[in-house]
Design a protein around this motif. Sequence first.
Motif, PDB file in Angstrom:
ATOM      1  N   ILE A 198       9.382  -3.514  -7.951  1.00 11.88           N
ATOM      2  CA  ILE A 198       8.074  -2.853  -8.038  1.00 11.88           C
ATOM      3  C   ILE A 198       8.236  -1.340  -8.052  1.00 11.88           C
ATOM      4  O   ILE A 198       7.628  -0.627  -8.860  1.00 11.88           O
ATOM      5  N   ALA A 199       9.066  -0.819  -7.127  1.00 11.10           N
ATOM      6  CA  ALA A 199       9.261   0.632  -7.043  1.00 11.10           C
ATOM      7  C   ALA A 199       9.920   1.184  -8.298  1.00 11.10           C
ATOM      8  O   ALA A 199       9.645   2.326  -8.701  1.00 11.10           O
ATOM      9  N   VAL A 204       0.841  -1.199   0.000  1.00 12.82           N
ATOM     10  CA  VAL A 204       0.000   0.000   0.000  1.00 12.82           C
ATOM     11  C   VAL A 204       0.874   1.245   0.000  1.00 12.82           C
ATOM     12  O   VAL A 204       0.600   2.221  -0.727  1.00 12.82           O
ATOM     13  N   LYS A 205       1.930   1.234   0.806  1.00  9.85           N
ATOM     14  CA  LYS A 205       2.832   2.385   0.879  1.00  9.85           C
ATOM     15  C   LYS A 205       3.479   2.674  -0.475  1.00  9.85           C
ATOM     16  O   LYS A 205       3.565   3.833  -0.904  1.00  9.85           O
ATOM     17  N   VAL A 206       3.937   1.636  -1.166  1.00  7.46           N
ATOM     18  CA  VAL A 206       4.572   1.831  -2.473  1.00  7.46           C
ATOM     19  C   VAL A 206       3.561   2.358  -3.489  1.00  7.46           C
ATOM     20  O   VAL A 206       3.862   3.268  -4.283  1.00  7.46           O
ATOM     21  N   LEU A 207       2.345   1.824  -3.462  1.00  7.76           N
ATOM     22  CA  LEU A 207       1.342   2.224  -4.444  1.00  7.76           C
ATOM     23  C   LEU A 207       0.834   3.644  -4.205  1.00  7.76           C
ATOM     24  O   LEU A 207       0.640   4.409  -5.148  1.00  7.76           O
ATOM     25  N   VAL A 208       0.646   4.004  -2.930  1.00 11.37           N
ATOM     26  CA  VAL A 208       0.112   5.329  -2.606  1.00 11.37           C
ATOM     27  C   VAL A 208       1.219   6.377  -2.551  1.00 11.37           C
ATOM     28  O   VAL A 208       1.045   7.508  -3.001  1.00 11.37           O
ATOM     29  N   GLY A 209       2.360   6.003  -1.968  1.00  9.30           N
ATOM     30  CA  GLY A 209       3.511   6.899  -1.982  1.00  9.30           C
ATOM     31  C   GLY A 209       3.674   7.784  -0.772  1.00  9.30           C
ATOM     32  O   GLY A 209       4.200   8.892  -0.887  1.00  9.30           O
ATOM     33  N   PHE A 210       3.258   7.322   0.429  1.00  4.51           N
ATOM     34  CA  PHE A 210       3.468   8.135   1.625  1.00  4.51           C
ATOM     35  C   PHE A 210       4.701   7.645   2.383  1.00  4.51           C
ATOM     36  O   PHE A 210       5.285   6.610   2.065  1.00  4.51           O
ATOM     37  N   SER A 211       5.091   8.385   3.424  1.00  3.81           N
ATOM     38  CA  SER A 211       6.323   8.109   4.153  1.00  3.81           C
ATOM     39  C   SER A 211       6.167   6.883   5.051  1.00  3.81           C
ATOM     40  O   SER A 211       5.088   6.626   5.606  1.00  3.81           O
ATOM     41  N   ILE A 212       7.255   6.138   5.228  1.00  7.35           N
ATOM     42  CA  ILE A 212       7.273   4.978   6.111  1.00  7.35           C
ATOM     43  C   ILE A 212       7.038   5.370   7.564  1.00  7.35           C
ATOM     44  O   ILE A 212       6.601   4.571   8.383  1.00  7.35           O
ATOM     45  N   GLU A 259       5.492   4.702 -11.303  1.00  5.86           N
ATOM     46  CA  GLU A 259       5.758   6.116 -11.563  1.00  5.86           C
ATOM     47  C   GLU A 259       5.792   6.918 -10.270  1.00  5.86           C
ATOM     48  O   GLU A 259       4.917   6.790  -9.413  1.00  5.86           O
ATOM     49  N   GLY A 260       6.818   7.756 -10.143  1.00  8.16           N
ATOM     50  CA  GLY A 260       6.942   8.625  -8.974  1.00  8.16           C
ATOM     51  C   GLY A 260       7.537   7.971  -7.754  1.00  8.16           C
ATOM     52  O   GLY A 260       7.571   8.578  -6.675  1.00  8.16           O
ATOM     53  N   ARG A 261       8.012   6.722  -7.868  1.00  3.69           N
ATOM     54  CA  ARG A 261       8.586   6.024  -6.724  1.00  3.69           C
ATOM     55  C   ARG A 261      10.095   5.897  -6.883  1.00  3.69           C
ATOM     56  O   ARG A 261      10.591   5.716  -7.992  1.00  3.69           O
ATOM     57  N   ASP A 262      10.782   5.958  -5.760  1.00  5.82           N
ATOM     58  CA  ASP A 262      12.238   5.825  -5.734  1.00  5.82           C
ATOM     59  C   ASP A 262      12.575   4.434  -5.201  1.00  5.82           C
ATOM     60  O   ASP A 262      12.247   4.124  -4.047  1.00  5.82           O
ATOM     61  N   PRO A 263      13.214   3.567  -5.994  1.00  9.73           N
ATOM     62  CA  PRO A 263      13.539   2.221  -5.511  1.00  9.73           C
ATOM     63  C   PRO A 263      14.366   2.235  -4.229  1.00  9.73           C
ATOM     64  O   PRO A 263      14.213   1.360  -3.374  1.00  9.73           O
ATOM     65  N   LEU A 264      15.226   3.231  -4.076  1.00  2.33           N
ATOM     66  CA  LEU A 264      16.084   3.286  -2.900  1.00  2.33           C
ATOM     67  C   LEU A 264      15.285   3.577  -1.643  1.00  2.33           C
ATOM     68  O   LEU A 264      15.525   2.990  -0.590  1.00  2.33           O
TER      69      LEU A 264
END
Length: 240
Positions: free
Chosen positions: A199-200, A142-150, A204-209
């Motif tokens: 996946i990251a 969910v975090k990867v798909l939505v893009g909020f902070s851990i 789009e808009g995700r940083d694998p690191l």
Amino acid sequence: MSDAIWSGFTTVLFEVALALIPLLLFFCIFQLFFLKLKARKVVDILVGFALTYLGLSLFLQGVNVGFLPIGELMGEQMGQLDQIWLLVPIGFVLGFFAAYAEPAVTVLIHQVDKVSGGYIPKKLLLYTISTGVGLSIALSMVKVLVGFSIWYYVLPGYLFAFMLARGSSKLFTAIAFDSGGIVTGPMIATFMLAMFVGIASVTEGRDPLIDGFGMIALVALAPILSVLILGKLFQQTGGR
């Protein structure tokens, strides 16, 4: 194909030797001055060191040529699914069985069963830890798909864990925080991590690191919460 499989194996052998030699030296020092075990026991321990060296070397070579590449490739393919929400239940299933198959978790539940005299059933503890890890992988999806902070997971999660620990027994508190470190072992830290990086990398808009590696922090937290909750249930039911 054979050359590709064994590529870099010499480096792996050297790195495993660097990790095990200090332990072997410490054992030799303690054997000479403190333990003074019988020759048969020393031979058994040395054979164990040799088997550990061989097993670790083969495992790490398998990680390098198998787990990491296939995990990342699977992540890239999963990240391109049309029904992207399917990653959440898929993540739960993969996380559950990754923890279920984790060798360190198997050792933990056997040690707990031995120390507690069967008070905490092995299967119950295994399912509790595996379910916690499965939920953490699903939430990481969910975090990867939505893009909020851990931090939205980790900070309230650890605050809740400390609140649970205050009223929990020392046994369950110790098991909980040990299991948090144990689950981030070979299965999670190789296959699952590589999959999240994959996946990251295609989302789009995700940083694998950032989005890929943040999963480990949540996985370490999940079994702490699940085992502490199990301890609360044991307190209320008297272990029945």
